[in-house]
Scaffold this motif. Sequence first.
Motif, short mmCIF file in Angstrom:
data_model
loop_
_atom_site.label_atom_id
_atom_site.label_comp_id
_atom_site.label_asym_id
_atom_site.label_seq_id
_atom_site.Cartn_x
_atom_site.Cartn_y
_atom_site.Cartn_z
N SER A 7 0.84 -1.20 0.00
CA SER A 7 0.00 0.00 0.00
C SER A 7 0.87 1.25 0.00
O SER A 7 0.57 2.23 -0.67
CB SER A 7 -0.91 0.01 1.23
OG SER A 7 -1.84 -1.02 1.18
N ILE A 18 -11.34 -9.30 4.56
CA ILE A 18 -12.05 -8.31 3.74
C ILE A 18 -11.60 -6.90 4.09
O ILE A 18 -11.28 -6.09 3.21
CB ILE A 18 -13.58 -8.46 3.89
CG1 ILE A 18 -14.04 -9.77 3.26
CG2 ILE A 18 -14.31 -7.26 3.28
CD1 ILE A 18 -15.47 -10.15 3.62
N GLN A 19 -11.53 -6.60 5.40
CA GLN A 19 -11.13 -5.24 5.78
C GLN A 19 -9.68 -4.98 5.39
O GLN A 19 -9.32 -3.87 5.03
CB GLN A 19 -11.39 -4.96 7.26
CG GLN A 19 -10.53 -5.68 8.27
CD GLN A 19 -9.14 -5.11 8.42
OE1 GLN A 19 -8.92 -3.92 8.22
NE2 GLN A 19 -8.20 -5.96 8.77
N LEU A 44 -9.76 -4.11 1.78
CA LEU A 44 -10.29 -2.75 1.62
C LEU A 44 -9.25 -1.72 2.03
O LEU A 44 -9.14 -0.64 1.42
CB LEU A 44 -11.57 -2.58 2.45
CG LEU A 44 -12.81 -3.29 1.92
CD1 LEU A 44 -13.94 -3.23 2.95
CD2 LEU A 44 -13.26 -2.69 0.60
N ASN A 45 -8.49 -2.04 3.06
CA ASN A 45 -7.42 -1.15 3.52
C ASN A 45 -6.44 -0.89 2.37
O ASN A 45 -6.08 0.25 2.09
CB ASN A 45 -6.72 -1.81 4.72
CG ASN A 45 -5.61 -0.98 5.29
OD1 ASN A 45 -4.68 -0.62 4.59
ND2 ASN A 45 -5.70 -0.70 6.57
N LEU A 93 -6.99 -1.35 -0.85
CA LEU A 93 -7.69 -0.72 -1.96
C LEU A 93 -7.77 0.80 -1.79
O LEU A 93 -7.68 1.54 -2.77
CB LEU A 93 -9.10 -1.31 -2.09
CG LEU A 93 -9.98 -0.76 -3.21
CD1 LEU A 93 -9.34 -0.96 -4.57
CD2 LEU A 93 -11.37 -1.39 -3.15
N TRP A 94 -7.92 1.27 -0.55
CA TRP A 94 -8.04 2.71 -0.33
C TRP A 94 -6.81 3.44 -0.89
O TRP A 94 -6.95 4.47 -1.55
CB TRP A 94 -8.21 3.04 1.16
CG TRP A 94 -8.39 4.51 1.34
CD1 TRP A 94 -9.55 5.20 1.29
CD2 TRP A 94 -7.34 5.48 1.54
NE1 TRP A 94 -9.31 6.55 1.45
CE2 TRP A 94 -7.96 6.74 1.60
CE3 TRP A 94 -5.96 5.39 1.66
CZ2 TRP A 94 -7.23 7.91 1.79
CZ3 TRP A 94 -5.24 6.56 1.84
CH2 TRP A 94 -5.88 7.81 1.90
N GLU A 126 -15.15 4.34 -0.31
CA GLU A 126 -14.50 3.08 0.08
C GLU A 126 -14.09 3.09 1.55
O GLU A 126 -14.22 2.08 2.24
CB GLU A 126 -13.30 2.84 -0.84
CG GLU A 126 -12.75 1.43 -0.77
CD GLU A 126 -11.73 1.22 0.31
OE1 GLU A 126 -11.33 0.07 0.52
OE2 GLU A 126 -11.31 2.20 0.96
N LEU A 162 -16.89 2.18 3.80
CA LEU A 162 -17.07 0.73 3.80
C LEU A 162 -16.00 0.05 4.65
O LEU A 162 -16.28 -0.89 5.39
CB LEU A 162 -17.06 0.18 2.38
CG LEU A 162 -18.18 0.62 1.47
CD1 LEU A 162 -17.95 0.12 0.05
CD2 LEU A 162 -19.53 0.15 2.00
N LEU A 163 -14.77 0.53 4.54
CA LEU A 163 -13.68 0.00 5.35
C LEU A 163 -13.97 0.16 6.83
O LEU A 163 -13.82 -0.77 7.61
CB LEU A 163 -12.36 0.69 4.98
CG LEU A 163 -11.15 0.40 5.88
CD1 LEU A 163 -10.80 -1.08 5.88
CD2 LEU A 163 -9.96 1.24 5.44
N MET A 198 -16.51 -2.30 8.00
CA MET A 198 -15.96 -3.65 8.08
C MET A 198 -15.02 -3.79 9.28
O MET A 198 -15.00 -4.84 9.94
CB MET A 198 -15.25 -4.01 6.77
CG MET A 198 -14.81 -5.46 6.71
SD MET A 198 -16.08 -6.70 7.04
CE MET A 198 -17.18 -6.45 5.67
#
Length: 157
Positions: free
Chosen positions: A21, A85-86, A89-90, A92-93, A109, A112-113, A116
């Motif tokens: 990331s 999942i989280q 998402l972490n 993806l941010w 997003e 949503l994170l 989650m």
Amino acid sequence: MQKILKIVLVVVVCLTVGYFSGMETRESITTWYPTLVKPIFNPPNWIFGPVWTLLYIMMGIAAGLVWTKGYEEQTTKKALGFFAIQLGLNALWSYLFFGLHNPFLALIEIILLWLMIFETYNVFKKINKTAGFLLLPYLAWVSFATILNASIWWFNR
């Protein structure tokens, strides 16, 4: 697998996600990000690396503690599924915000994170109170990051 090995393995996974990331942010931090209008409460850039490193370590310990309760149990599988999942998402941010330069999509997003993470916290604390407790700083930081993300989007729309 021994308890400590499970914890170390999940910490390494979390730090690896954090590393990749961070790779997404490195170029934008010096090129695109400085051009944005930011709120007065925007922290200095140097703070993000140490904070995220600590948070990834705490997340990994929390997930490792949950994993040691036995992956065969349905509750543990659900908890670790939420965790995965989280974590996705972490990662993806960073791509949405720094890679695509899209604070609005990143804002959607990160909400949503946050949801989650909150759900992961709720499931973790039922399995292991310490694991739940270890997610609270992460939840607090992402709460702050959500406000920061929203502010940056608002100031630069």
